[in-house]
Write a protein that holds these residues in place. Structure first.
Motif, PDB file in Angstrom:
ATOM      1  N   GLU A  96      -4.911 -75.716 -75.359  1.00  0.00           N
ATOM      2  CA  GLU A  96      -3.460 -75.527 -75.317  1.00  0.00           C
ATOM      3  C   GLU A  96      -2.793 -76.222 -76.502  1.00  0.00           C
ATOM      4  O   GLU A  96      -1.861 -75.690 -77.101  1.00  0.00           O
ATOM      5  CB  GLU A  96      -2.889 -76.042 -73.988  1.00  0.00           C
ATOM      6  N   THR A  97      -3.285 -77.409 -76.852  1.00  0.00           N
ATOM      7  CA  THR A  97      -2.750 -78.124 -78.009  1.00  0.00           C
ATOM      8  C   THR A  97      -2.993 -77.322 -79.282  1.00  0.00           C
ATOM      9  O   THR A  97      -2.103 -77.183 -80.132  1.00  0.00           O
ATOM     10  CB  THR A  97      -3.409 -79.514 -78.128  1.00  0.00           C
ATOM     11  N   MET A  98      -4.207 -76.771 -79.404  1.00  0.00           N
ATOM     12  CA  MET A  98      -4.537 -75.963 -80.588  1.00  0.00           C
ATOM     13  C   MET A  98      -3.678 -74.706 -80.650  1.00  0.00           C
ATOM     14  O   MET A  98      -3.254 -74.292 -81.734  1.00  0.00           O
ATOM     15  CB  MET A  98      -6.018 -75.591 -80.560  1.00  0.00           C
ATOM     16  N   ARG A  99      -3.414 -74.096 -79.496  1.00  0.00           N
ATOM     17  CA  ARG A  99      -2.557 -72.903 -79.474  1.00  0.00           C
ATOM     18  C   ARG A  99      -1.157 -73.244 -79.983  1.00  0.00           C
ATOM     19  O   ARG A  99      -0.548 -72.462 -80.714  1.00  0.00           O
ATOM     20  CB  ARG A  99      -2.484 -72.329 -78.063  1.00  0.00           C
TER      21      ARG A  99
ATOM     22  N   ILE B 291      -0.416 -75.652 -82.070  1.00  0.00           N
ATOM     23  CA  ILE B 291      -0.530 -75.883 -83.519  1.00  0.00           C
ATOM     24  C   ILE B 291      -0.615 -74.551 -84.256  1.00  0.00           C
ATOM     25  O   ILE B 291       0.024 -74.364 -85.303  1.00  0.00           O
ATOM     26  CB  ILE B 291      -1.753 -76.772 -83.823  1.00  0.00           C
ATOM     27  N   VAL B 292      -1.395 -73.606 -83.718  1.00  0.00           N
ATOM     28  CA  VAL B 292      -1.523 -72.293 -84.357  1.00  0.00           C
ATOM     29  C   VAL B 292      -0.179 -71.573 -84.363  1.00  0.00           C
ATOM     30  O   VAL B 292       0.201 -70.934 -85.359  1.00  0.00           O
ATOM     31  CB  VAL B 292      -2.614 -71.453 -83.639  1.00  0.00           C
ATOM     32  N   ALA B 293       0.569 -71.688 -83.265  1.00  0.00           N
ATOM     33  CA  ALA B 293       1.881 -71.039 -83.208  1.00  0.00           C
ATOM     34  C   ALA B 293       2.809 -71.634 -84.276  1.00  0.00           C
ATOM     35  O   ALA B 293       3.526 -70.893 -84.967  1.00  0.00           O
ATOM     36  CB  ALA B 293       2.490 -71.214 -81.815  1.00  0.00           C
ATOM     37  N   LYS B 294       2.767 -72.959 -84.426  1.00  0.00           N
ATOM     38  CA  LYS B 294       3.586 -73.599 -85.464  1.00  0.00           C
ATOM     39  C   LYS B 294       3.132 -73.150 -86.854  1.00  0.00           C
ATOM     40  O   LYS B 294       3.962 -72.885 -87.731  1.00  0.00           O
ATOM     41  CB  LYS B 294       3.494 -75.115 -85.356  1.00  0.00           C
ATOM     42  N   ALA B 295       1.817 -73.047 -87.046  1.00  0.00           N
ATOM     43  CA  ALA B 295       1.295 -72.612 -88.342  1.00  0.00           C
ATOM     44  C   ALA B 295       1.729 -71.180 -88.638  1.00  0.00           C
ATOM     45  O   ALA B 295       2.059 -70.848 -89.786  1.00  0.00           O
ATOM     46  CB  ALA B 295      -0.228 -72.736 -88.371  1.00  0.00           C
ATOM     47  N   GLU B 296       1.740 -70.331 -87.621  1.00  0.00           N
ATOM     48  CA  GLU B 296       2.170 -68.943 -87.831  1.00  0.00           C
ATOM     49  C   GLU B 296       3.632 -68.896 -88.249  1.00  0.00           C
ATOM     50  O   GLU B 296       4.022 -68.100 -89.116  1.00  0.00           O
ATOM     51  CB  GLU B 296       1.939 -68.134 -86.551  1.00  0.00           C
TER      52      GLU B 296
END
Length: 157
Positions: free
Chosen positions: A113-116, A118-123
């Protein structure tokens, strides 16, 4: 309102809800013990009042049962019980391992969930960068067009 937040004031003494629950639990346990002891005492009195009949036929039946048990070889039962004990120990250790695995899976779910996030922020950052690049490319094209126009004005045919 939770049990931990509940307070009862009796004679200037404030009692937390959890203390009330513990005291209530202890009181019901003691009451249950007293009721069970009373019930047992009543049953014992009833048993004492009963006259014991002649047990000779029962004695013969018991001897027959003992003979059947000897014929069925009870020693095998001991080995089966030992095997059952070993199986229960194995099941217990496997259950502990499953609990550890469950804990690990829970931790991994949290990490995912934490990685998701981070990925959303990166997107979002990539979208912003792409928009900036698009604006930069447009500005560069206009800048190049302006220089070509100035060059064309400076050197007419």
């Amino acid at each position: 309102m939770s049990l931990a937040d509940t307070e009862l004031s009796i004679g200037g003494v404030k009692l937390k809800g959890i203390y009330i629950a513990v005291v209530f639990s202890l009181a019901t346990t003691i009451g249950s013990f007293i009721w069970a002891a009373s019930s047992l005492y009543g049953r014992l009195e009833a048993v004492e009042a009963v006259q014991v009949p002649d047990v000779t036929p029962l004695h013969e039946s018991i001897q027959l049962i003992e003979q059947q048990l000897k014929d069925n070889d009870i020693s095998q039962l001991s080995a089966k019980l030992a095997t059952l004990g070993t199986n229960l120990t194995t099941i217990s250790s496997q259950q502990e391992r499953l609990l550890e695995i469950t804990t690990s899976v829970s931790k991994l779910d949290k990490d995912i969930e934490t990685m998701r996030a981070i990925v959303a922020k990166a997107e979002l950052v990539v979208e912003d960068v792409n928009e900036i690049k698009s604006n930069w490319d447009t500005a560069k094209t206009e800048y190049d067009d302006i220089w070509r126009a100035l060059d064309a004005l400076a050197m007419p045919l």
